[in-house]
Write a protein that holds these residues in place. Structure first.
Motif, PDB file in Angstrom:
ATOM      1  N   TYR A 196       0.816  -1.213   0.000  1.00 45.27           N
ATOM      2  CA  TYR A 196       0.000   0.000   0.000  1.00 45.27           C
ATOM      3  C   TYR A 196       0.852   1.267   0.000  1.00 45.27           C
ATOM      4  O   TYR A 196       0.573   2.209  -0.758  1.00 45.27           O
ATOM      5  CB  TYR A 196      -0.936  -0.006   1.213  1.00 45.27           C
ATOM      6  N   THR A 197       1.899   1.321   0.823  1.00 49.62           N
ATOM      7  CA  THR A 197       2.718   2.536   0.887  1.00 49.62           C
ATOM      8  C   THR A 197       3.494   2.753  -0.412  1.00 49.62           C
ATOM      9  O   THR A 197       3.708   3.897  -0.820  1.00 49.62           O
ATOM     10  CB  THR A 197       3.688   2.488   2.079  1.00 49.62           C
ATOM     11  N   ILE A 200       1.085   4.341  -2.767  1.00 48.41           N
ATOM     12  CA  ILE A 200       0.898   5.756  -2.423  1.00 48.41           C
ATOM     13  C   ILE A 200       2.058   6.589  -2.966  1.00 48.41           C
ATOM     14  O   ILE A 200       1.862   7.648  -3.569  1.00 48.41           O
ATOM     15  CB  ILE A 200       0.774   5.932  -0.900  1.00 48.41           C
ATOM     16  N   ARG A 203       1.925   6.591  -6.814  1.00 50.08           N
ATOM     17  CA  ARG A 203       0.701   7.237  -7.287  1.00 50.08           C
ATOM     18  C   ARG A 203       0.750   8.751  -7.125  1.00 50.08           C
ATOM     19  O   ARG A 203       0.286   9.494  -7.992  1.00 50.08           O
ATOM     20  CB  ARG A 203      -0.491   6.674  -6.516  1.00 50.08           C
ATOM     21  N   TYR A 204       1.332   9.228  -6.009  1.00 45.88           N
ATOM     22  CA  TYR A 204       1.226  10.647  -5.679  1.00 45.88           C
ATOM     23  C   TYR A 204       2.545  11.408  -5.603  1.00 45.88           C
ATOM     24  O   TYR A 204       2.550  12.624  -5.774  1.00 45.88           O
ATOM     25  CB  TYR A 204       0.508  10.810  -4.333  1.00 45.88           C
ATOM     26  N   ASP A 243      -8.265   9.633  -2.021  1.00 41.83           N
ATOM     27  CA  ASP A 243      -7.568  10.327  -3.103  1.00 41.83           C
ATOM     28  C   ASP A 243      -7.607  11.834  -2.888  1.00 41.83           C
ATOM     29  O   ASP A 243      -6.608  12.532  -3.062  1.00 41.83           O
ATOM     30  CB  ASP A 243      -8.209   9.960  -4.440  1.00 41.83           C
ATOM     31  N   LEU A 246      -5.261  12.670   0.130  1.00 44.89           N
ATOM     32  CA  LEU A 246      -3.833  12.548  -0.135  1.00 44.89           C
ATOM     33  C   LEU A 246      -3.358  13.475  -1.232  1.00 44.89           C
ATOM     34  O   LEU A 246      -2.217  13.909  -1.250  1.00 44.89           O
ATOM     35  CB  LEU A 246      -3.494  11.101  -0.534  1.00 44.89           C
TER      36      LEU A 246
END
Length: 311
Positions: A196-197, A200, A203-204, A243, A246
């Protein structure tokens, strides 16, 4: 038409490992050797939530310390082979940055979750179990492979599985395995938070030098793509909440980077950029596989007569 050199072609499947991956493998070997010589050090180098407050460095060191030979072998093999795919595309600096950030984010999340679960359940296993290993970063590498070459098919026993499903399959199989094992606390949270991290971060936050934009907001890399198609109508509304939390400024990040026409952001920029990244990843993988499978060719220097025929 260019051919791979004999040295590159003759290296085989076990060649081409990067210097950085070899160095990180050496760190893992050193960590395991240190624990083998001085077993009490596991209380200081691994993540033991009850001891993290006075020994906060174990959040940093836990990811590079393996407690078993099996874990060491899996970590080194995964690091070397996935590093051959990811590091040439990301670059050594970004690859190393990914390892450091994902390792840190994973173990901070594991520590926070362990403390919360202890106060909820009052089970001391969450406080005193030494947690360590590189498998959080390995699961993050699978997310990177999903992003770069999602449609690449891999052979797993008699099955052919696309790369985009590897992170989900690893997490799912780990959850199922945890139902039949006693010490799942030592590995399951690391795998889940590593997956998951890393998503993140990619993705961002990962900086893309080709567009000077952070992250990958393409639909093909949305959180719901980790789940089967029939679950996505349920996952998407929930994921959209996180979303916005973040990435509240994501809608203006493209505009801030200068990708505007007449005051409006270029439509489809992220999708085009994601497609280019996947194409580069697939091309790099195909070239590497072709170089490893090719048979060394006879050098033209060994046959002057043949060379002269081309003049």
């Amino acid at each position: 038409m260019s051919f791979p050199s004999p040295s590159a072609a003759g290296g085989g499947f076990f060649s081409g490992f990067t210097r950085l991956c070899k160095g990180l493998s050496g760190v893992l070997v050193g960590g395991y050797a240190l624990l083998s010589i001085l077993p009490p050090l596991v209380q200081y180098l691994a993540l033991v939530p009850d001891r993290t407050i006075p020994f906060a460095w174990n959040i940093l060191t836990a990811g590079y310390v393996e407690q078993s030979v099996f874990g060491l072998v899996v970590s080194i093999v995964g690091l070397l082979f996935m590093g051959k795919v990811l590091e040439p595309i990301w670059g050594s600096r970004e690859f190393f940055k990914f390892v450091i950030i994902v390792n840190l984010m994973t173990y901070v999340s594991v520590f926070t979750t362990a403390i919360a679960l202890y106060y909820i359940t009052r089970k001391e296993i969450f406080l005193y179990t030494p947690i360590s290993g590189f498998h959080g970063v390995l699961s993050g590498f699978l997310v990177g492979v999903k992003q770069i070459i999602p449609d690449q098919e891999l052979s797993l026993f008699s099955l052919r599985i696309k790369s985009k499903w590897l992170p989900s399959l690893v997490v799912l199989s780990s959850i199922v395995t945890s139902l039949f094992t006693l010490n799942s606390v030592a590995y399951l949270p690391v795998l889940i938070f590593g997956t998951y991290t890393s998503w993140i971060y990619l993705r961002y936050f990962q900086r893309r030098p080709e567009t000077n934009v952070s992250g990958d907001s393409s639909d093909d890399f949305a959180f719901s793509t980790f789940f089967p198609q029939f679950m996505r109508p349920v996952i998407d509304p929930v994921a959209s909440i996180f979303d916005r939390l973040l990435c509240g400024k994501s809608s203006t990040s493209t505009e801030a980077a200068g990708y505007v026409v007449g005051g409006a952001p270029l439509s489809g920029l992220d999708s085009i950029d994601a497609s280019r990244r996947r194409e580069r990843g697939a091309r790099a993988l195909e070239e590497r596989l072709a170089a490893e499978r090719s048979v060394p060719l006879v050098s033209l220097e060994a046959s002057p007569k043949t060379a002269s025929d081309f003049v």
